[in-house]
Design an enzyme around this catalytic site. Structure first.
Site, PDB file in Angstrom:
ATOM      1  N   MET A   1       0.876  -1.150   0.000  1.00 44.06           N
ATOM      2  CA  MET A   1       0.000   0.000   0.000  1.00 44.06           C
ATOM      3  C   MET A   1       0.917   1.203   0.000  1.00 44.06           C
ATOM      4  O   MET A   1       1.920   1.143   0.647  1.00 44.06           O
ATOM      5  CB  MET A   1      -0.832  -0.201   1.208  1.00 44.06           C
ATOM      6  CG  MET A   1      -1.707   0.720   1.964  1.00 44.06           C
ATOM      7  SD  MET A   1      -1.636   2.421   2.014  1.00 44.06           S
ATOM      8  CE  MET A   1      -0.503   2.765   3.284  1.00 44.06           C
ATOM      9  N   PRO A   2       0.758   2.168  -0.685  1.00 40.40           N
ATOM     10  CA  PRO A   2      -0.398   2.588  -1.481  1.00 40.40           C
ATOM     11  C   PRO A   2      -0.414   1.982  -2.894  1.00 40.40           C
ATOM     12  O   PRO A   2       0.572   1.427  -3.358  1.00 40.40           O
ATOM     13  CB  PRO A   2      -0.266   4.094  -1.545  1.00 40.40           C
ATOM     14  CG  PRO A   2       1.142   4.415  -1.204  1.00 40.40           C
ATOM     15  CD  PRO A   2       1.724   3.226  -0.489  1.00 40.40           C
ATOM     16  N   LEU A   3      -1.565   2.136  -3.529  1.00 39.23           N
ATOM     17  CA  LEU A   3      -1.719   1.753  -4.924  1.00 39.23           C
ATOM     18  C   LEU A   3      -1.681   3.030  -5.750  1.00 39.23           C
ATOM     19  O   LEU A   3      -2.428   3.972  -5.483  1.00 39.23           O
ATOM     20  CB  LEU A   3      -3.046   1.024  -5.139  1.00 39.23           C
ATOM     21  CG  LEU A   3      -3.394   0.694  -6.583  1.00 39.23           C
ATOM     22  CD1 LEU A   3      -2.374  -0.285  -7.175  1.00 39.23           C
ATOM     23  CD2 LEU A   3      -4.800   0.119  -6.666  1.00 39.23           C
ATOM     24  N   PHE A  39       3.315  -0.867  -5.757  1.00 40.49           N
ATOM     25  CA  PHE A  39       2.134  -1.291  -6.491  1.00 40.49           C
ATOM     26  C   PHE A  39       1.737  -0.123  -7.388  1.00 40.49           C
ATOM     27  O   PHE A  39       1.209   0.881  -6.909  1.00 40.49           O
ATOM     28  CB  PHE A  39       0.995  -1.665  -5.541  1.00 40.49           C
ATOM     29  CG  PHE A  39       1.366  -2.806  -4.626  1.00 40.49           C
ATOM     30  CD1 PHE A  39       1.286  -4.114  -5.075  1.00 40.49           C
ATOM     31  CD2 PHE A  39       1.825  -2.561  -3.341  1.00 40.49           C
ATOM     32  CE1 PHE A  39       1.650  -5.172  -4.243  1.00 40.49           C
ATOM     33  CE2 PHE A  39       2.182  -3.605  -2.503  1.00 40.49           C
ATOM     34  CZ  PHE A  39       2.096  -4.915  -2.956  1.00 40.49           C
ATOM     35  N   THR A  72      -4.174   5.640  -3.994  1.00 39.82           N
ATOM     36  CA  THR A  72      -5.099   5.104  -2.997  1.00 39.82           C
ATOM     37  C   THR A  72      -4.263   4.623  -1.826  1.00 39.82           C
ATOM     38  O   THR A  72      -3.311   3.854  -2.010  1.00 39.82           O
ATOM     39  CB  THR A  72      -5.921   3.942  -3.585  1.00 39.82           C
ATOM     40  OG1 THR A  72      -6.607   4.401  -4.753  1.00 39.82           O
ATOM     41  CG2 THR A  72      -6.930   3.414  -2.570  1.00 39.82           C
TER      42      THR A  72
END
Length: 134
Positions: A1-3, A39, A72
């Site tokens: 995380m994050p994307l 990611f 995100t």
């Protein structure tokens, strides 16, 4: 995380990777994102088959080097931290990819720990009882 999703108009592979590196490094610098927490969706738009549309909203004079960055991440960062992230992304995108800071548009979408699954159909950040899944 994050994307992270990065959409760039007329970007070659080198520029896309430089933009991805800029965002990744900015996340590490400002929110402490770990080095292996990578990611990203990097998308090139050619202006014909795939288009990015932009205007001059708020007086920002964008051009065809425009880059849309959507991140995100879990909620909890302060407004000052978010501002530092925006600045750092713009600085590094300019340094690594030659993209003018005025052409960087960033959105953050925040969610909760339970909103993430990193594989195996598990919510690795949280079980229903509040414990982290292994």
């Amino acid at each position: 995380m994050p994307l992270v999703r990065i959409d760039a108009l007329n970007a070659d592979s080198d520029r896309l990777h430089a933009l991805g590196r800029a965002v990744h490094d900015a996340l590490a610098d400002t929110i402490g994102s770990p080095p292996d927490d990578l990611f990203q969706i990097l998308a090139r738009h050619d202006g014909d088959r795939s288009v990015l549309r932009y205007g001059q909203y708020l007086g920002v004079r964008r051009d065809d080097d425009v880059v849309f960055i959507g991140i995100t991440l879990r909620a909890g960062r302060t407004p000052d931290t978010k501002r530092a992230l925006y600045r750092r992304i713009a600085e590094l995108a300019h340094e690594y990819a030659g993209t003018e800071p005025r052409n960087i548009l960033i959105t953050l979408t925040e969610n909760a720990s339970i909103d993430w699954s990193f594989g195996h159909g598990l919510a690795q950040y949280q079980l229903g009882d509040g414990r982290a899944e292994l």
